[in-house]
Design a protein around this motif. Structure first.
Motif, short mmCIF file in Angstrom:
data_model
loop_
_atom_site.label_atom_id
_atom_site.label_comp_id
_atom_site.label_asym_id
_atom_site.label_seq_id
_atom_site.Cartn_x
_atom_site.Cartn_y
_atom_site.Cartn_z
N SER A 117 1.11 -1.34 -0.17
CA SER A 117 -0.13 -0.18 -0.26
C SER A 117 0.88 0.68 -0.40
N ASP A 119 -0.17 5.55 1.01
CA ASP A 119 -1.36 6.08 1.15
C ASP A 119 -0.01 7.27 1.62
N ASP B 15 -7.93 2.44 10.28
CA ASP B 15 -7.74 1.85 8.69
C ASP B 15 -8.26 0.89 7.89
N ARG B 16 -10.09 0.82 8.32
CA ARG B 16 -10.58 -0.68 7.89
C ARG B 16 -10.19 -0.89 6.75
N ASP B 17 -9.64 -0.21 5.87
CA ASP B 17 -9.91 -0.71 4.54
C ASP B 17 -8.32 -1.01 4.12
N SER B 18 -7.52 -1.26 4.61
CA SER B 18 -6.09 -1.31 4.34
C SER B 18 -5.58 -2.91 4.50
N GLY B 19 -6.52 -3.47 4.93
CA GLY B 19 -6.04 -4.85 4.78
C GLY B 19 -5.07 -5.61 5.61
N GLU B 20 -4.97 -4.60 6.97
CA GLU B 20 -4.57 -5.20 7.69
C GLU B 20 -5.51 -4.83 8.99
N GLN B 25 -2.90 -3.05 13.70
CA GLN B 25 -2.58 -1.33 13.22
C GLN B 25 -2.33 -0.97 14.41
#
Lengths: 269, 269
Positions: A117, A119, B15-20, B25
């Protein structure tokens, strides 16, 4: 074909009066041979049963002696085919600026990074401070996964200065060295770094990404890179410890303590 | 009294869309604050329940985020009194010859070593080779435990050259620096060392000695010390990783790659 246990463990002497458990003595002996290169990658260990009877210890003790080396990746348990010595490590030379791509290339190994990623977001306060950014100012966050010789090797999270490294947002970093891109694409003159190395264990997420088990040992490296005196990158990496070691040659300097005094040297004559 | 969860986690953005995963996090954010010194030793974390409701995540996620920092010793779970930040680390400066006694003394901390055993026996083959000894020749094996600030810190096994270091067998090393004793009692001029650092986990025996849990992360340091060009000591240490980190300042040298070429710098103008 594996060597006989008698030949394999020829140099090992169990000291039953030392207060050090037998499994620990065996483990130390074995890992010493692996780390020194005496037992190269792929060397098959004799069957556990045979080790036990040769050394006059229980199979349980043999198993205990192999537990940690297996967890640490020094030994590999092959399904149905016994235990053998794992693959050799990459050696990081301390005190070089070039980063892992450089280390890998110098050892004739193959390293590829993939961008997970990229960002722009507000960094944690300590990183904002290191980058010299105001509280609400965003920075570039680059997350990458590195493979060495085709195998997952490390997870790297870089926080990059949003102005000095702005061009990073426009280029494809897959397969490139970040150092090289910062130098050539951002025209940065990278002159120094500060590095801190700790030992940790993999959490389930990292273990999954690096195809290891949670709890496996790893290095956590935090590195701050400077260009012309300004911090332009703060990177935190998790590196699997079964594939990496740091080595250093140390020469005595004027700030080191302890050197023979002429008087004392004379006394001993 | 602990800070409110809202104040404590003010800078954290999930960050709920990060795949992490969320726990990862949160963990990264938290350990970053601890390692940077922003959260000093003893800082109390808000109760897990409050962290969960403030951040809008499950208690399970909060617990997962704290798991590894607790295992690594960055956080300490106090029975019935919540979780707080663990004690600060000793910082090893890479590239110094003085050994751990020197590192500890320079940081104004208190280090005491205790001799666990000292015997004369045949070393493993790779160590015999390094010490320049014949196959059947014995060497001195010194096992020591070091405490720093009263707490178990490391286990060290030194193999010493039987002639150059012979006087070591006659003196009381408890509480003394081995480097100092080698210099003053054996009249050795210690000029250089080679060091290799790997990350490992504690086995049950070491964990017991160091009063930690098996599986806790640790450094394994193997060091070869030379006097006048000859190897006189090979030492292998296990150092608990919750109390130690290696730091280095790196300056670019002529052998480092990547520096801006004048042409490229011009292109970007």
């Amino acid at each position: 074909m594996s060597m006989s246990a008698a030949a394999f463990f020829a140099g090992f002497v169990l000291d039953r009066d030392s207060g050090e458990p037998a499994y620990h003595q065996l483990e130390e002996w074995l890992t010493g041979r692996i780390r020194s290169g005496e037992l190269p990658a792929g060397t098959a260990l004799p069957p556990e049963r045979e080790i036990a009877s040769t050394l006059g210890i229980s199979r349980m003790t043999v198993r205990q002696a192999l537990d940690r080396p297996v967890r640490d990746g020094l030994l590999v348990r092959n399904r149905g085919a016994g235990t053998s010595v794992g693959r050799p490590m990459l050696v990081g030379e301390r005190g070089r600026l070039g980063g892992i791509s450089d280390v890998v290339a110098r050892q004739g190994r193959d390293s590829v990074t993939r961008v997970l990623s990229l960002d722009e977001l507000e960094p944690p306060r300590d990183i904002a401070r290191e980058l010299g950014l105001d509280a609400a100012s965003p920075a570039l966050r680059l997350r990458r996964m590195r493979r060495v010789d085709g195998e997952p090797f490390s997870l790297e999270t870089s926080w990059l200065h949003p102005i000095a490294c702005a061009r990073i947002a426009d280029i494809d970093l897959n397969g490139r060295s970040l150092f090289e891109a910062l130098t050539n694409d951002c025209s940065l003159d990278l002159t120094e770094a500060r590095e801190s190395v700790t030992a940790t264990t993999l959490d389930p997420f990292e273990a999954d990404q690096l195809t290891l088990s949670p709890g496996a040992p790893a290095f956590r490296v935090r590195r701050t890179t400077l260009a012309d005196g300004d911090v332009i990158e703060v990177v935190s990496s998790v590196i699997r410890a079964d594939r990496f070691s740091f080595e250093a040659s140390i020469q005595r300097t004027d700030t080191d303590p302890y050197r023979p005094t002429p008087q004392l040297a004379q006394e001993t004559l």
